[in-house]
Design an enzyme around this catalytic site. Structure first.
Site, PDB file in Angstrom:
ATOM      1  N   LYS A  71       0.863  -1.189   0.000  1.00 16.49           N
ATOM      2  CA  LYS A  71       0.000   0.000   0.000  1.00 16.49           C
ATOM      3  C   LYS A  71       0.892   1.229   0.000  1.00 16.49           C
ATOM      4  O   LYS A  71       1.438   1.617   1.034  1.00 16.49           O
ATOM      5  CB  LYS A  71      -0.872  -0.018   1.253  1.00 16.49           C
ATOM      6  CG  LYS A  71      -2.221   0.654   1.135  1.00 16.49           C
ATOM      7  CD  LYS A  71      -2.229   2.141   0.891  1.00 16.49           C
ATOM      8  CE  LYS A  71      -1.945   3.040   2.055  1.00 16.49           C
ATOM      9  NZ  LYS A  71      -1.771   4.457   1.625  1.00 16.49           N
TER      10      LYS A  71
ATOM     11  N   GLU B 283       8.357   1.543  11.636  1.00 13.99           N
ATOM     12  CA  GLU B 283       9.547   2.390  11.416  1.00 13.99           C
ATOM     13  C   GLU B 283       9.030   3.812  11.328  1.00 13.99           C
ATOM     14  O   GLU B 283       8.377   4.171  10.348  1.00 13.99           O
ATOM     15  CB  GLU B 283      10.225   2.012  10.092  1.00 13.99           C
ATOM     16  CG  GLU B 283      10.688   0.577  10.001  1.00 13.99           C
ATOM     17  CD  GLU B 283      11.872   0.288  10.895  1.00 13.99           C
ATOM     18  OE1 GLU B 283      12.495   1.238  11.394  1.00 13.99           O
ATOM     19  OE2 GLU B 283      12.163  -0.900  11.098  1.00 13.99           O
TER      20      GLU B 283
ATOM     21  N   CYS C 159      13.594  10.361   7.091  1.00 15.32           N
ATOM     22  CA  CYS C 159      13.272  10.063   8.489  1.00 15.32           C
ATOM     23  C   CYS C 159      14.480  10.275   9.394  1.00 15.32           C
ATOM     24  O   CYS C 159      14.354  10.699  10.533  1.00 15.32           O
ATOM     25  CB  CYS C 159      12.773   8.632   8.605  1.00 15.32           C
ATOM     26  SG  CYS C 159      13.879   7.442   7.855  1.00 15.32           S
TER      27      CYS C 159
ATOM     28  N   GLU D  61       9.450  16.823  14.631  1.00 12.18           N
ATOM     29  CA  GLU D  61       9.938  16.443  13.300  1.00 12.18           C
ATOM     30  C   GLU D  61       9.297  17.375  12.268  1.00 12.18           C
ATOM     31  O   GLU D  61       8.078  17.468  12.191  1.00 12.18           O
ATOM     32  CB  GLU D  61       9.545  14.995  12.993  1.00 12.18           C
ATOM     33  CG  GLU D  61      10.076  14.539  11.649  1.00 12.18           C
ATOM     34  CD  GLU D  61       9.655  13.120  11.285  1.00 12.18           C
ATOM     35  OE1 GLU D  61       8.474  12.780  11.450  1.00 12.18           O
ATOM     36  OE2 GLU D  61      10.526  12.369  10.819  1.00 12.18           O
TER      37      GLU D  61
HETATM   38  P1  NAD Z   1       2.109   8.822   7.272  1.00 14.93           P
HETATM   39  O1  NAD Z   1       2.221   8.156   8.578  1.00 14.93           O
HETATM   40  O2  NAD Z   1       1.151   9.929   7.115  1.00 14.93           O
HETATM   41  O3  NAD Z   1       1.741   7.756   6.130  1.00 14.93           O
HETATM   42  C1  NAD Z   1       2.507   6.589   5.901  1.00 14.93           C
HETATM   43  C2  NAD Z   1       1.645   5.549   5.193  1.00 14.93           C
HETATM   44  O4  NAD Z   1       0.595   5.160   6.072  1.00 14.93           O
HETATM   45  C3  NAD Z   1       0.957   6.048   3.926  1.00 14.93           C
HETATM   46  O5  NAD Z   1       0.901   4.993   2.987  1.00 14.93           O
HETATM   47  C4  NAD Z   1      -0.439   6.396   4.427  1.00 14.93           C
HETATM   48  O6  NAD Z   1      -1.423   6.365   3.397  1.00 14.93           O
HETATM   49  C5  NAD Z   1      -0.670   5.284   5.432  1.00 14.93           C
HETATM   50  N1  NAD Z   1      -1.669   5.591   6.468  1.00 14.93           N
HETATM   51  C6  NAD Z   1      -2.022   6.795   6.966  1.00 14.93           C
HETATM   52  N2  NAD Z   1      -2.972   6.649   7.902  1.00 14.93           N
HETATM   53  C7  NAD Z   1      -3.234   5.319   8.010  1.00 14.93           C
HETATM   54  C8  NAD Z   1      -4.097   4.534   8.807  1.00 14.93           C
HETATM   55  N3  NAD Z   1      -4.901   5.100   9.709  1.00 14.93           N
HETATM   56  N4  NAD Z   1      -4.088   3.194   8.649  1.00 14.93           N
HETATM   57  C9  NAD Z   1      -3.263   2.602   7.765  1.00 14.93           C
HETATM   58  N5  NAD Z   1      -2.422   3.293   6.974  1.00 14.93           N
HETATM   59  C10 NAD Z   1      -2.387   4.632   7.095  1.00 14.93           C
HETATM   60  O7  NAD Z   1       3.596   9.263   6.921  1.00 14.93           O
HETATM   61  P2  NAD Z   1       4.100  10.092   5.657  1.00 14.93           P
HETATM   62  O8  NAD Z   1       3.701  11.518   5.857  1.00 14.93           O
HETATM   63  O9  NAD Z   1       3.723   9.390   4.392  1.00 14.93           O
HETATM   64  O10 NAD Z   1       5.677   9.914   5.807  1.00 14.93           O
HETATM   65  C11 NAD Z   1       6.432  10.716   6.627  1.00 14.93           C
HETATM   66  C12 NAD Z   1       6.754  10.033   7.940  1.00 14.93           C
HETATM   67  O11 NAD Z   1       7.372   8.774   7.705  1.00 14.93           O
HETATM   68  C13 NAD Z   1       7.739  10.832   8.756  1.00 14.93           C
HETATM   69  O12 NAD Z   1       7.319  10.862  10.093  1.00 14.93           O
HETATM   70  C14 NAD Z   1       9.019  10.024   8.632  1.00 14.93           C
HETATM   71  O13 NAD Z   1       9.941  10.192   9.679  1.00 14.93           O
HETATM   72  C15 NAD Z   1       8.524   8.637   8.542  1.00 14.93           C
HETATM   73  N6  NAD Z   1       9.526   7.767   7.932  1.00 14.93           N
HETATM   74  C16 NAD Z   1      10.164   6.837   8.713  1.00 14.93           C
HETATM   75  C17 NAD Z   1      11.161   6.023   8.157  1.00 14.93           C
HETATM   76  C18 NAD Z   1      11.896   4.986   8.985  1.00 14.93           C
HETATM   77  O14 NAD Z   1      12.521   4.116   8.406  1.00 14.93           O
HETATM   78  N7  NAD Z   1      11.815   5.052  10.297  1.00 14.93           N
HETATM   79  C19 NAD Z   1      11.481   6.159   6.800  1.00 14.93           C
HETATM   80  C20 NAD Z   1      10.804   7.118   6.046  1.00 14.93           C
HETATM   81  C21 NAD Z   1       9.822   7.908   6.623  1.00 14.93           C
END
Ligand code: NAD
Length: 489
Positions: free
Chosen positions: A181, A256, A290, A391
């Site tokens: 997804k 993550e 991240c 962040e």
């Molecule tokens: P997000 O949490 O908004 O979304 C991530 C994914 O989750 C997307 O595919 C989104 O559609 C899905 N999602 C959102 N709400 C959901 C729900 N209620 N149920 C199931 N799925 C859901 O994050 P983002 O804005 O896409 O990405 C940025 C974040 O990701 C930052 O906080 C960043 O630090 C983190 N990140 C972490 C790593 C790591 O390896 N730790 C790597 C990259 C990004």
């Protein structure tokens, strides 16, 4: 400038077929560099998740994938790596247009790394093994490692293809079936990963792709009793929701999550290297990383010099269309993300930090179209300020001076996050002491933001749990079964 268009549409990949969403709905994906729609993509919802789970379970129960010798599974993964490299020009253009990252970053760094990840895990498929404890004379005891089952891989928009590979490759090597997804801002390259999987020989239902909303299809997968594991990368806020929702079925979860990583520069460091590392540590991929080194701790005696040089570099950054070779930084991913980043910049100014560089939207780029933000360096930051605690996930650096090792270690750890950290010094013992004392999943010494398929990556504290990459990631897609065979008295 190469202006090959990205594909105009995308469908769902369910059970080996490209299909429309059952609702017939689509959503637009936008090029953040010029705000044009580059694709209309089928929007999966609950009923599509149901169909994908049925297909994924069928693939595990009666398909050829689990019966295949592990080495053959490995060959399919290896072929996926080859196909990524063969399709690099097309794939990198798609990724660049969907995310705003430069073609250099997508084509020379991230997609080749994704190919490496598939080929690394290709080699691990045939090395999964159990143990035979020699604990008893009256029994033969052994363990086997079995695939955890159906995996929902939910990934963010900052490295859409690369982060998907971090989950899809080890899950497939373990013998699982995967439902991918992607984030709704950046669905296009995940569709290409589905195509690559089919072309490499994955049987139907083993890798399926469901673009759509997190709150819709994402949540449906998290709650689905037919999903055995959720492998999630994204924000800490959404990660906590996922952990809560997944607990109803006690499915396996790895999360993550976000970070606010400290990057520590001591006065005895190679300062040229430290400045380069501090700069790319925050500004690579427009700060949408991240592990971004967003809190730069600088020893007091060199503070002003480092701030000056970072500001000079930031002011020289050429913003522009990420497909253009001259561009060093593209737009942030979406209007929403730009507004969030500009909100943090405004809060930094209000709370009294000094803008040493940037500090504004770059409306002079591309005739005012696109979500461009000047790389921003804040000095005079105090630990209580929002820009030092939260962040931002954009091109904004907070620089904080420090006195000595004890001072910087305690302040570096003063955060809810624990994803990554950097240390710059020529003193080996000091480097080890600081690396040991910082509570983070990864510590880079005299470098920053480097990854290897063999080295696990993940968080301490509210940066999540579980690991991507390395053998640890593979473990996350396996269950251990213990078998006790009675040998008689
Ligand atoms: P997000 O949490 O908004 O979304 C991530 C994914 O989750 C997307 O595919 C989104 O559609 C899905 N999602 C959102 N709400 C959901 C729900 N209620 N149920 C199931 N799925 C859901 O994050 P983002 O804005 O896409 O990405 C940025 C974040 O990701 C930052 O906080 C960043 O630090 C983190 N990140 C972490 C790593 C790591 O390896 N730790 C790597 C990259 C990004």
């Amino acid at each position: 400038m190469d202006t090959t268009p990205a594909p105009a549409s995308g469908r769902l990949l369910i059970d080996g077929q490209w299909v429309d969403a059952r609702s017939g709905k689509t959503f637009a994906t936008v090029n953040p560099a010029d705000e044009t729609v580059i694709g209309n993509v089928a929007e999966a919802a609950v009923e599509d998740a149901d169909a994908a789970v049925v297909a994924a379970r069928k693939a595990l129960a009666s398909g050829p994938w689990p019966k295949m010798p592990a080495a053959e599974r490995g060959k399919v993964l290896w072929r996926m790596g080859e196909l990524i490299l063969e399709r690099l020009p097309q794939l990198s253009m798609i990724e660049t247009q969907d995310t705003g990252k430069t073609l250099f970053d997508s084509g020379k760094i991230e997609l080749p790394m994704a190919a490496q990840i598939f080929q690394f895990y290709a080699g691990t498929a045939s090395k999964i093994a159990g143990k035979t404890p020699a604990a008893r004379s009256d029994a033969f005891l052994y363990t086997t490692r079995e695939p955890v089952g159906v995996v929902a891989a939910i990934v963010p928009w900052n490295f859409p293809f690369l982060l998907a590979s971090w989950k899809v490759a080890p899950a497939l090597a373990a013998g699982c079936s995967v439902i991918l997804k992607p984030a709704s801002q950046t669905p296009l390259s995940a569709i290409e990963m589905g195509r690559i999987g089919l072309d490499a020989g994955l049987p139907p239902g083993v890798l399926q792709v469901l673009p759509g909303a997190g709150s819709g299809v994402g949540m449906a997968l998290v709650r689905h009793p037919g999903v055995d594991k959720v492998a999630f990368t994204g924000s800490t806020h959404v990660g906590k929701t996922i952990v809560r929702e997944a607990s109803a079925t006690l499915k396996r979860v790895t999360v993550e999550l976000g970070g606010k990583s400290p990057n520590v520069v001591f006065a005895d460091a190679d300062l040229e290297a430290a400045i380069r590392g501090a700069f790319s540590g925050i500004f690579y991929n427009k700060g949408e990383v991240c592990a971004a080194g967003s809190r730069l701790f600088v020893e007091k005696s060199i503070h002003d010099r480092i701030v000056g040089q970072l500001a000079e570099r930031a002011d020289a950054v050429v913003l522009g269309d990420p497909r253009d070779k001259a561009t060093r930084m593209g737009p942030v991913v979406s209007a929403g993300q730009m507004d969030a980043v500009l909100g943090y910049i405004a809060s930094g100014k209000t709370e009294g930090a000094t803008v040493a560089a940037g500090g504004r939207r770059a409306t002079e780029v591309n005739g005012g179209r696109g979500y461009f933000v000047r790389p921003t360096v804040f000095a005079g930051v105090t630990p209580q300020m929002k820009i030092a605690r939260e962040e931002i996930f954009g091109p904004v650096l907070a620089v904080l001076p420090f006195d000595d090792v004890d001072d910087v270690v305690s302040r570096a750890n003063e955060t809810i996050y624990g994803l990554a950290a950097g240390v710059w010094t020529r003193d080996v013992a000091k480097a080890h002491r600081v690396a040991r004392a910082i509570r983070a999943g990864t510590v880079w010494v005299n470098t920053y933001n480097l990854y290897d398929p063999a080295l696990p990556f993940g968080g301490f504290k509210e940066s999540g749990y579980g690991r991507d990459l390395g053998e640890e990631a593979l473990d996350g897609y396996l269950e251990t079964k213990s078998v006790w065979i009675d040998l008689g008295r």
